[in-house]
Structures are given as structure tokens and as C-alpha cells.
Design a protein around this motif. Sequence first.
Motif, PDB file in Angstrom:
ATOM      1  N   ASP A  33       0.888  -1.132  -0.217  1.00 43.55           N
ATOM      2  CA  ASP A  33      -0.046   0.613   0.481  1.00 43.55           C
ATOM      3  C   ASP A  33       0.468   1.438  -0.112  1.00 43.55           C
ATOM      4  O   ASP A  33       1.538   1.440   0.874  1.00 43.55           O
ATOM      5  N   LEU A  34       1.082   2.052  -1.019  1.00 39.10           N
ATOM      6  CA  LEU A  34       1.706   3.122  -1.605  1.00 39.10           C
ATOM      7  C   LEU A  34       0.919   4.500  -1.104  1.00 39.10           C
ATOM      8  O   LEU A  34       1.196   5.477  -1.432  1.00 39.10           O
ATOM      9  N   THR A  35      -0.150   4.502  -0.072  1.00 41.22           N
ATOM     10  CA  THR A  35      -0.845   5.242   0.116  1.00 41.22           C
ATOM     11  C   THR A  35       0.392   6.486   0.729  1.00 41.22           C
ATOM     12  O   THR A  35       0.249   6.071   2.004  1.00 41.22           O
ATOM     13  N   GLY A  36       0.132   7.468   0.631  1.00 41.00           N
ATOM     14  CA  GLY A  36       1.176   8.509   1.246  1.00 41.00           C
ATOM     15  C   GLY A  36       2.110   9.191   0.746  1.00 41.00           C
ATOM     16  O   GLY A  36       2.892   9.432   0.848  1.00 41.00           O
ATOM     17  N   LEU A  37       2.973   7.942  -0.779  1.00 42.42           N
ATOM     18  CA  LEU A  37       4.459   8.529  -0.922  1.00 42.42           C
ATOM     19  C   LEU A  37       4.086   9.964  -1.813  1.00 42.42           C
ATOM     20  O   LEU A  37       3.199  10.358  -2.491  1.00 42.42           O
ATOM     21  N   VAL A  38       5.043  10.567  -1.731  1.00 35.71           N
ATOM     22  CA  VAL A  38       5.685  11.862  -2.141  1.00 35.71           C
ATOM     23  C   VAL A  38       6.548  11.989  -3.403  1.00 35.71           C
ATOM     24  O   VAL A  38       7.478  11.622  -2.735  1.00 35.71           O
ATOM     25  N   VAL A  39       6.896  11.932  -4.594  1.00 32.76           N
ATOM     26  CA  VAL A  39       7.770  11.238  -5.284  1.00 32.76           C
ATOM     27  C   VAL A  39       7.426  13.276  -5.686  1.00 32.76           C
ATOM     28  O   VAL A  39       6.161  13.501  -6.468  1.00 32.76           O
ATOM     29  N   THR A  40       9.029  13.957  -5.966  1.00 35.67           N
ATOM     30  CA  THR A  40       9.403  15.443  -6.546  1.00 35.67           C
ATOM     31  C   THR A  40      10.362  14.848  -7.214  1.00 35.67           C
ATOM     32  O   THR A  40      11.028  14.562  -7.171  1.00 35.67           O
ATOM     33  N   VAL A  41      10.533  15.529  -8.556  1.00 39.62           N
ATOM     34  CA  VAL A  41      11.250  15.849  -9.553  1.00 39.62           C
ATOM     35  C   VAL A  41      11.998  17.229  -9.733  1.00 39.62           C
ATOM     36  O   VAL A  41      10.640  18.349 -10.021  1.00 39.62           O
ATOM     37  N   ASP A  42      13.539  17.141  -9.129  1.00 35.61           N
ATOM     38  CA  ASP A  42      13.654  18.784  -8.971  1.00 35.61           C
ATOM     39  C   ASP A  42      12.847  19.315  -8.576  1.00 35.61           C
ATOM     40  O   ASP A  42      12.090  20.449  -8.542  1.00 35.61           O
ATOM     41  N   GLY A  43      12.182  18.887  -7.043  1.00 38.25           N
ATOM     42  CA  GLY A  43      11.336  19.489  -6.434  1.00 38.25           C
ATOM     43  C   GLY A  43       9.730  19.687  -6.656  1.00 38.25           C
ATOM     44  O   GLY A  43       8.831  20.050  -5.720  1.00 38.25           O
ATOM     45  N   ALA A  44       9.412  19.626  -7.598  1.00 39.64           N
ATOM     46  CA  ALA A  44       8.272  19.423  -7.580  1.00 39.64           C
ATOM     47  C   ALA A  44       7.403  18.333  -8.413  1.00 39.64           C
ATOM     48  O   ALA A  44       8.141  16.848  -8.755  1.00 39.64           O
ATOM     49  N   GLU A  45       6.075  17.788  -7.606  1.00 39.95           N
ATOM     50  CA  GLU A  45       5.918  16.961  -6.857  1.00 39.95           C
ATOM     51  C   GLU A  45       5.085  16.518  -8.160  1.00 39.95           C
ATOM     52  O   GLU A  45       4.714  17.008  -9.219  1.00 39.95           O
TER      53      GLU A  45
END
Length: 624
Positions: A143-155
Amino acid sequence: MKRKKILAISSALCLTFSTLVLASCNTSTDVVEEVEDEISLSATTNTLKVGETATIEVSTTYDKTTLLWVSEDESVVTVSGGTVTAVGEGKAKVYAYPKENFDDYTYVEFIVTSEATAGETINELAIDATNVKTDYKLGENLDLTGLVVTVDGAEVSNYSTNPRNGTTLQVIGEMEVVVSYSGCESVSFTIKVEENPIDTTLYDLAEKLSTTKNYKYDVELFGKIEGSDGTIQDGSLKYSYTFNETKFYLKFTALDEIYEDYDFGYVNTEKGVMKYKIVDEIVTPICYESHQKYDYREVSAYKDENVLTLEGFPLRQTSGYYLVTDNDLINDIVSKADSNASIVYNNMKSVKGYVISETAFKFVVDCGNVGHLEVTYSDIGTADVNGVEQYLTDNGDEIAIDSELTTIFNKINANNYTIALGTFTNASGVEKNAGYKYYTENYYVYLYEDEYIEYYNANAGETAKEIASCGQFIKDDVVYDFTIGKNDNNEPVIETVNASTDTIEDFYLNGGYISTFDALDEANIDMYAHETITNTTSEGYVVTGDSLTYDFYDYLGLSLETFGVIPAEFALYHYKGTVEALDQIALIEIVFDMSGKYYALATYLTNLGYTSYELVEDYMAAME
């Protein structure tokens, strides 16, 4: 009637009715030939980068517009009408299923990468897993609920993970969850999977099931369903079986429509096995399947084979379900469900067991984008078919006979009708009638066409006996043999008449009277179920049980070994019209061999009630 396997995920209701061309004489057969179909796929490219597309070219004898396209992993590639789009790193197969035959599928495998090429900028990928669940029990889903992924600071949201979100965790210990995004180096975080305590609740129910013959068994498929009108809709189809020590019932529905051919039951009675149906809670007898056997399991294709591989039952529960991983148990579940196994296995994501109550459990087979299958066992040890015992108490085990069927039996047993003797191909290659056989209560006549007599005698061989028009008649309780020839004016005349050594009983048996066929005697009349044929010219009464199908071979003087086939059903068809006008009957035996090819043997009776041959009538009258 024959039971057809029609459970298939994604195009589940494909009822196929074979057209049988009936033979024109009592020893001919017609074969429905099988045609080999095939399908092959090729892609413009099998290697893609995220965001790229490819086209699948199809070569097939099937209708391309009816192909069902399925991606085994939509987090890697998606497919629509043969166009494939790469959405995430990994490997995935794209399947094509012909609607006409789901077993004849094929696939193309694609590899999707997101590696940067020379000159491309590598961006910084970062993750925040602070609010993500990282501690699991064996068998739980990631369950990956809550995972935050960003690229160069942008989600961002169009990232991929390995394992994918929702994957069932089946290995104890720590493991890495890898997060990838196009143009970035992958990053990961750690999760931990622990053992689960033993829970035998599901196993105990399965063990109870293995010791009883009373239970309900439901098979329901959800996905793309083809209805009776040929349209495909999102919905479900369902088989519902009730097994009991003395009775059985089956009901089949698709898109909430009940199919009458699959809505019936059997019950054991003192007179044999009765077939019945229930409409609006009212029990209605259909016919008897047997008068010699008294257990429906002996005459029915539906057996209470509730054996499941107990050794394969999971003993641990996770998040309210039991994860099934044993291949033997999975095979039991899928194969017994009568589903299209190739589609199920190729698209199966997981098999989970659920305890519903103290007498019920079910399995859910997740087939991803194709749909899912639910198999439920309930009322274990207590299942019964309501109303049947009360019906037998109130009405007994007699079945009211259709009045028209009684009329047909009476007409046949009156021994007055005409039978065509078949056809032959003459020396010019033209198909001709061989002649007719006239039956009456006191005489029968084989009246061959002159051309057939010449053809037969010229080709019979040295050891064969030549034929001529002939017959027998009964006069003053004596059986006489006679032959028919032609006078100088080419008119038929009786040439020889001699007292026969045959008895009157021999007369009816050797003459091939239909009334000597066991399927048409009074004891078997309640074994006929009336069914309307799907054309505009005839209706029929069908027998599928007991030994009557085999008796038809004996009547025709044939052997099963000669044809190497297995009888499927015997039918008595008549042309539509009023009972008073009824004068044409077809006795038909439908059979099939192990290759699935269908045959039909037929005997046609015409002129019922008014057959006569004046030449014999006059001769018998002159003997008085």
C-alpha cells in the motif's frame, strides 16, 4: 439437451448451436466439418520508452474487429485496438483473444525503458515515505498511499514502482520498493514483511465440505459479458448449483437474464429420476431421465464433485482474506468453475479466500483488466431445493403427458405410415430415390424404383442376393411372403405368394415396425421433454436419459462400434400444424464422437394414418 461450456471471462456468454443436416434415410449420416482457425501478431517495435507507442499488426482468419486486447500490466503498457502505449518501465505481454475461440490466443511482449540517452538532462528524483506503511504481515498487499514523489522539487504522479502498488507480499523479510521516473535515476525505500499466526477457519470449512453431499455452489464472473442479443456489456454471468442427497438444481443467468436451457433440476423418486424446473417458486415436472436408475448422479452430467486440495488451503489470514498460492488448489478452483482457463491463468493477479459464515466461504480470482471470478460454497451440510419434497407429497411422482405427444405415439403405434428408403447415385452421377416402404397393420411392402433395382443388382457382387420389390402380409393368422414384378404393360403385379415360416411376432420384428422400438412404448412416454425447435417448420420431443438413445441403433440394425460414436440424445420431431393434420414425423438420433463432430441418423415417417398399397389390398381381398 447438451450442456455447453459457456463460462468465459470477458466474453463469457457464447452459446453455439450446431446446425445438423438430417439424413434422408435410416442409415445415413451427415458430418459437421471443423475448420482450422489461426492468429499471429507482429509489432512495429517491441522496445519502447515511456510515452512512445507501437502498432500491433494482426494476421488471422478470425474477425479482427472482435478481438479482445488485454495488457498483463497496465503500469507498463496499455493497449487499445492494437495500439500499445508505454507508460512505465518494465516488461509486459499484450494478449489478443478471438471472441470465437478464447483458447486460440497469442501475445506480443514489450520492453519499456526510461533511461536517459546522450545529451539528455538527468533530473533529481526524490521521495518522502514518512506516511507510507512499511510494516506488513505475509500475504498483505503493498500500500503506497501517502508516498510523495518529486522531480527537481516539483511533485509528480506518473512514476512507476517495483513492486507495483497492490502487489501481494509473499516473502518474509526486508525488501526494497524502487521508484522510477523517466529521465531520472531510481530511488528506493525499505519495507518489512513478518510472519502471520496460523488460522484454520477456512481449512475447517473446506474439510467439512469434503464430507457432505449437501451444499450450494455458485460461480459468478464479472467483466465484459456478451448477452443473448450479441451485444457486449459490463456485467456478470452466474451459474448457481444446489447439490442435495436426493435432488439437484441449476440456474444460469447472464446480465440478469435467466437462460431456460440452464434452469432445471433432478430429483430421485420411486419411479426413477425426474427432471423438473421451478418458476416463481412453483415446481413443474419436465420428464423422467430414467426408470431404471434412482440416483440423479447416475444419469446426470452434474455431480457433487466437491473435492478441493485440502493440503493447499492457506492457514493464515491477512487483512480479512486468505491468500491462495498452491497451484493444485488454484487449478481445482478454476477448472471446477468451468471457466475459460487460458484467459484466467494468463491474466490472474491473485486468488483470495474469504470466510462468509459458519457454513460458507468463497474464492475471488482477480484477473486484472479482464474481470474477476467468484466461486462460493454455501449452506454446507444443509443445502436443499425448496418445494420439491412438498410437491412430491402433494402430487406423487406421475407426470402429466402432453396430449399431442400421446396423439403422436398413438399414430405411430397404429402401424400405418410410409418410410423413404433413401437415395442412391446412378451411373450418370444423379442422386435418385431408392423407393419407399409402406407399413400397415396387416402388411408391409418394400417398393423399390426400377432404376435402383437395376443399379443394386448390377453392383451387388457375386455373393450378394439380388433384390426385388417384396413384402409380407397377415391373413387368417398366417404370415405370407410375396414379391412384386411387372407385367407386359410395365404395371406392378404380385408375382409369387407363399406361406412364411415367420410367426406374427416375427412379422412385426423382422419388418422393422417402429412400434417395436422401446422408446415409443407406453412405459417410456413420460421420458419425453417437449422443446420448440429453433426453426419455423418443426417442433420436437427430446429424450436424453437412460438407454433409449442406444435402442435406436438396435432398431436401425447398427452397432456403436461401426460408427465409433457416443449417443447424445434421441428426438422425435414433427412438422408444425394441428394434431388432426399431423402426418409427418422424424425419429432422429444425434450423436458425437470424441473429436466433437456431430452426426445425425434419421428415420422419416409420412402419411401417418392413411398409408395403403392398393395392389396388396386387392390381393388380400380376393383371398376371402
